[in-house]
Write a protein that holds these residues in place. Structure first.
Motif, PDB file in Angstrom:
ATOM      1  N   VAL A 253       0.840  -1.199   0.000  1.00  0.00           N
ATOM      2  CA  VAL A 253       0.000   0.000   0.000  1.00  0.00           C
ATOM      3  C   VAL A 253       0.878   1.252   0.000  1.00  0.00           C
ATOM      4  CG1 VAL A 253      -1.750   1.285   1.287  1.00  0.00           C
ATOM      5  CG2 VAL A 253      -1.897  -1.208   1.137  1.00  0.00           C
ATOM      6  N   GLU A 257       0.976   4.096  -2.872  1.00  0.00           N
ATOM      7  CA  GLU A 257       0.775   5.511  -2.513  1.00  0.00           C
ATOM      8  C   GLU A 257       1.889   6.368  -3.107  1.00  0.00           C
ATOM      9  OE1 GLU A 257      -1.469   7.357  -1.287  1.00  0.00           O
ATOM     10  OE2 GLU A 257      -2.826   5.986  -0.269  1.00  0.00           O
ATOM     11  N   LEU A 258       3.103   5.858  -3.018  1.00  0.00           N
ATOM     12  CA  LEU A 258       4.242   6.602  -3.545  1.00  0.00           C
ATOM     13  C   LEU A 258       4.106   6.796  -5.057  1.00  0.00           C
ATOM     14  CD1 LEU A 258       7.030   7.883  -3.206  1.00  0.00           C
ATOM     15  CD2 LEU A 258       8.029   5.611  -3.389  1.00  0.00           C
ATOM     16  N   SER A 261       1.249   9.117  -5.871  1.00  0.00           N
ATOM     17  CA  SER A 261       1.485  10.523  -5.523  1.00  0.00           C
ATOM     18  C   SER A 261       2.390  11.186  -6.561  1.00  0.00           C
ATOM     19  CB  SER A 261       2.054  10.651  -4.105  1.00  0.00           C
ATOM     20  OG  SER A 261       3.396  10.218  -4.071  1.00  0.00           O
ATOM     21  N   LEU A 262       3.209  10.381  -7.248  1.00  0.00           N
ATOM     22  CA  LEU A 262       4.076  10.937  -8.295  1.00  0.00           C
ATOM     23  C   LEU A 262       3.440  10.742  -9.679  1.00  0.00           C
ATOM     24  CD1 LEU A 262       7.457   9.701  -6.812  1.00  0.00           C
ATOM     25  CD2 LEU A 262       6.678  12.083  -6.930  1.00  0.00           C
ATOM     26  N   ARG A 263       2.226  10.246  -9.696  1.00  0.00           N
ATOM     27  CA  ARG A 263       1.484   9.970 -10.943  1.00  0.00           C
ATOM     28  C   ARG A 263       2.271   9.065 -11.889  1.00  0.00           C
ATOM     29  NH1 ARG A 263       1.078  14.651 -13.319  1.00  0.00           N
ATOM     30  NH2 ARG A 263       1.739  16.046 -11.657  1.00  0.00           N
ATOM     31  N   ARG A 267      -3.995   5.744 -10.641  1.00  0.00           N
ATOM     32  CA  ARG A 267      -4.686   5.402  -9.402  1.00  0.00           C
ATOM     33  C   ARG A 267      -6.042   4.805  -9.759  1.00  0.00           C
ATOM     34  NH1 ARG A 267      -5.169   7.231  -3.964  1.00  0.00           N
ATOM     35  NH2 ARG A 267      -3.313   8.526  -4.099  1.00  0.00           N
ATOM     36  N   GLU A 271      -8.653   9.016  -4.045  1.00  0.00           N
ATOM     37  CA  GLU A 271      -7.606   9.810  -3.418  1.00  0.00           C
ATOM     38  C   GLU A 271      -8.271  10.792  -2.469  1.00  0.00           C
ATOM     39  OE1 GLU A 271      -3.795  12.614  -4.545  1.00  0.00           O
ATOM     40  OE2 GLU A 271      -5.379  12.356  -6.030  1.00  0.00           O
ATOM     41  N   LEU A 272      -7.869  10.719  -1.207  1.00  0.00           N
ATOM     42  CA  LEU A 272      -8.493  11.560  -0.202  1.00  0.00           C
ATOM     43  C   LEU A 272      -7.606  12.776   0.043  1.00  0.00           C
ATOM     44  CD1 LEU A 272      -9.640  12.339   2.713  1.00  0.00           C
ATOM     45  CD2 LEU A 272     -11.177  11.079   1.216  1.00  0.00           C
ATOM     46  N   ILE A 273      -8.123  13.962  -0.285  1.00  0.00           N
ATOM     47  CA  ILE A 273      -7.392  15.184   0.010  1.00  0.00           C
ATOM     48  C   ILE A 273      -8.004  15.793   1.263  1.00  0.00           C
ATOM     49  CG2 ILE A 273      -6.938  17.532  -0.825  1.00  0.00           C
ATOM     50  CD1 ILE A 273      -6.864  16.318  -3.639  1.00  0.00           C
ATOM     51  N   ALA A 274      -7.164  16.111   2.231  1.00  0.00           N
ATOM     52  CA  ALA A 274      -7.684  16.689   3.466  1.00  0.00           C
ATOM     53  C   ALA A 274      -6.774  17.831   3.856  1.00  0.00           C
ATOM     54  CB  ALA A 274      -7.719  15.643   4.576  1.00  0.00           C
ATOM     55  N   ALA A 289     -12.107  12.721   7.542  1.00  0.00           N
ATOM     56  CA  ALA A 289     -11.386  12.263   6.352  1.00  0.00           C
ATOM     57  C   ALA A 289     -11.155  10.756   6.432  1.00  0.00           C
ATOM     58  CB  ALA A 289     -10.056  13.003   6.228  1.00  0.00           C
ATOM     59  N   GLU A 290     -10.786  10.288   7.615  1.00  0.00           N
ATOM     60  CA  GLU A 290     -10.512   8.856   7.785  1.00  0.00           C
ATOM     61  C   GLU A 290     -11.787   8.024   7.590  1.00  0.00           C
ATOM     62  OE1 GLU A 290      -7.864   7.159   7.771  1.00  0.00           O
ATOM     63  OE2 GLU A 290      -8.896   5.281   8.192  1.00  0.00           O
ATOM     64  N   ARG A 293     -12.467   8.006   3.859  1.00  0.00           N
ATOM     65  CA  ARG A 293     -11.501   7.151   3.176  1.00  0.00           C
ATOM     66  C   ARG A 293     -11.881   5.677   3.338  1.00  0.00           C
ATOM     67  NH1 ARG A 293      -7.952   3.762   3.797  1.00  0.00           N
ATOM     68  NH2 ARG A 293      -8.200   3.750   6.049  1.00  0.00           N
ATOM     69  N   HIS A 320     -10.910  21.385  -8.190  1.00  0.00           N
ATOM     70  CA  HIS A 320     -10.406  20.271  -8.990  1.00  0.00           C
ATOM     71  C   HIS A 320     -10.511  18.914  -8.292  1.00  0.00           C
ATOM     72  CE1 HIS A 320      -6.595  21.074  -6.945  1.00  0.00           C
ATOM     73  NE2 HIS A 320      -6.796  22.332  -7.261  1.00  0.00           N
TER      74      HIS A 320
ATOM     75  N   VAL B 190       4.420  16.143  -7.757  1.00  0.00           N
ATOM     76  CA  VAL B 190       5.256  16.459  -8.926  1.00  0.00           C
ATOM     77  C   VAL B 190       5.284  17.974  -9.164  1.00  0.00           C
ATOM     78  CG1 VAL B 190       5.684  15.985 -11.369  1.00  0.00           C
ATOM     79  CG2 VAL B 190       4.696  14.213  -9.926  1.00  0.00           C
ATOM     80  N   HIS B 213      -2.582  19.823   1.891  1.00  0.00           N
ATOM     81  CA  HIS B 213      -3.725  18.913   1.824  1.00  0.00           C
ATOM     82  C   HIS B 213      -3.280  17.529   1.399  1.00  0.00           C
ATOM     83  CE1 HIS B 213      -5.362  22.981   0.378  1.00  0.00           C
ATOM     84  NE2 HIS B 213      -5.134  22.991   1.652  1.00  0.00           N
ATOM     85  N   ILE B 222       3.708   9.823   3.140  1.00  0.00           N
ATOM     86  CA  ILE B 222       4.402   9.318   1.951  1.00  0.00           C
ATOM     87  C   ILE B 222       4.462  10.378   0.867  1.00  0.00           C
ATOM     88  CG2 ILE B 222       4.181   7.670   0.036  1.00  0.00           C
ATOM     89  CD1 ILE B 222       3.451   5.594   2.113  1.00  0.00           C
TER      90      ILE B 222
END
Lengths: 365, 365
Positions: A253, A257-258, A261-263, A267, A271-274, A289-290, A293, A320, B190, B213, B222
């Protein structure tokens, strides 16, 4: 919105089972079982659990003949290609290849006899099996000890490791074997970055990157993400393992995630943005948020959901995100694709966000 | 052993309270309180807790006059310099400066009137207060909306953010104010990397780096470590905040872990090295490593302790750990500075490692 992209370094393509490692394919995530490989049922169960979590390849240790004995059953019952981790005895490598593994991991520094390494290479070539040729910081140190070349150690570790790897590769070149993935592992993040930059310049084989002995879950994830993030951001790295002492599923996991996060991988989950904690927050962001998620963890579609505690950064993020909630006093505004949908009482935030996200996921399918 | 080092980019030095941000000083860790700043007692308590955890600076939000009213008491009772986070209203900045904060954080995109920004700059100049000038991805989007310059958004986000920051800096240059730290924050790793590389080339002000965020604790750590690790490995970044939804104390610990793992700060605590899980392990490494880590958490000395599950990588790691244990069948070998001390029964591993580490810590003091 246009975001910058990471440009990956060009590498050869290496076939591993039905999959490919190299710049032509997305960066893959590996993990390693911690069951005794001789326990076939337990190992198969764990391999498939790791595959379900998102591992593209799973590695198993084969220290003894009892471990390679069950390998062909493990290979057959596994949903992803199996990699055998070979250490001191070349026979385990030959047996693992015969058992049908897709790749073996070899540290030629641990096999003194060059003729034995050649036997492994020939067996791999005959069976179309890939070999990861790995150098560890530990091997460099051991060698310096045994050679009494202590002076060596006054040079930077990344230089020493790259040189050792070049020595290892001699015999592979002699055998004209190119189905190779390279790795150089250190427990030190800066050394990991430096040695992999060297290797990436020197060879065009794909790279397996990781930090060894990274520690416990928390520090291990951070150290690995720092080193691997630095390399991946420079386009270096074709398959990764985040490794730390603990549950290998958590490693998978963390690896995903890594890459997300770098696309570097698409995904296929929410994706949870908080927003971070601050004195402006009108709601307790973290538990909300948790809850969101966890309620959306089964969705296998790409989707961004933002939980924002106030109106300062909230509306910008909502623009966005696929679904967003921005909290005000006692209530919150629900957004879809940046458009305000409606106001929601504070106590119904979780259910409103989850329902909206699920509806969107349904629509997308 | 010689390990490669990160070479930091050269920046100006900016005084913040009694400390300095910039290439002449180690990279510092910040966090932000999540108490209402108007609650002076709660805020002071949290500031000092974050300082105790290792934060060099603590930021507080000042959305209302009630928040700046208590600031001078907070500044006096805090063990580290306080930074005020100012958003829409320039008056909060002026009040915070009067209250004695060491630095303010300003997003000039949120203050439309150039004259108001100048008032803040003059107040800061008169009091020797530093200003972090920050641009967020959100500001770029908002501005594009309000200007109806939608075409802008076809260009990469990192270009747009760096341009916006250049516009913001105009008025600071006009006022000949250089006590500046820059920041550019995005939720995207990125973009964070790309925009900070641009800024680092364009200006010689120190950089505050972070990802906004970033999500919940696990994914946030991460994503932040990947983006910040990439930048720090290139020498970019003078003060950091790892931010995610949750306990700000955990943010501080994660930030320190990141800097320690890149050797950008001297570690003053025990570093726990543990081997990753694999089928070779003769002991259950994770819980033993965790017990050792927690038993030694109060030590404020740099020290490496390795818990290794088998004899493959164990002795190599033991060579450069201060204290190490390598497990075999039913027993383990205890090492100090690479030298075998004695064999320990498996059930006494934790107490043997802890005792040895404590003895070494005593000796070093």
């Amino acid at each position: 919105m246009r975001y910058p992209e990471i440009r990956r370094r060009n590498t050869r393509s290496v076939k591993v089972g039905g999959q490919t490692i190299g710049s032509g394919s997305p960066v893959s995530v590996q993990s390693m079982t911690n069951t005794p490989t001789s326990d076939v049922a337990a190992t198969v169960e764990q391999v498939n659990r790791l595959a379900e979590a998102g591992a593209q390849f799973v590695r198993v240790a084969v220290p003894t003949e009892a471990d390679t004995a069950g390998l062909s059953d493990i290979v057959k019952a596994s949903s992803v290609p199996i990699i055998a981790d070979v250490h001191f005895n070349f026979r385990r490598a030959v047996e693992a290849i015969a058992a049908g593994v897709a790749k073996i991991r070899l540290n030629p520094g641990n096999i003194a006899d060059r003729g034995q390494v050649k036997q492994v290479i020939r067996a791999a070539a005959d069976s179309g099996v890939a070999i990861r040729v790995g150098v560890n910081e530990g091997s460099v140190v051991d060698r310096a000890d045994s050679d009494r070349r202590a002076a060596d150690l006054s040079r930077p570790m990344d230089e020493l490791m790259a040189e050792r790897l070049a020595e290892y590769l001699d015999v592979f070149e002699e055998c004209d074997f190119q189905n190779i993935v390279l790795s150089a592992k250190s427990h030190d993040a800066v050394t990991t970055i430096a040695v992999n930059r060297r290797i990436a310049e020197q060879w065009d084989y794909p790279l397996h990157i990781g930090v060894t002995h990274a520690g416990t879950a928390q520090s291990g994830a951070i150290r690995s993400a720092a080193a691997l993030g630095a390399l991946l951001a420079e386009g270096i790295g074709d398959t990764i393992r985040i490794s730390y002492a603990g549950d290998p599923e958590a490693e998978v996991v963390a690896g995903l995630e890594l890459l997300w996060s770098l696309r570097l991988r698409d995904r296929d989950r929410v994706e949870l943005i908080a927003c971070p904690t601050c004195g402006r927050a009108m709601i307790d962001v973290a538990p909300i948020a948790e809850q969101v998620r966890s309620a959306l963890a089964d969705i296998r579609k790409p989707m961004t959901v933002a939980v924002m505690g106030c109106v300062v950064n909230g509306p910008g993020e909502a623009d966005h995100a696929d679904v967003a909630i921005c909290a005000g006093k006692g209530k919150a505004v629900l957004y879809r694709h940046g458009k305000k949908l409606r106001t929601v009482p504070a106590e119904h935030i979780v259910e409103a966000v989850v329902a909206e996200a699920r509806a969107l996921a349904e629509k997308a399918s």
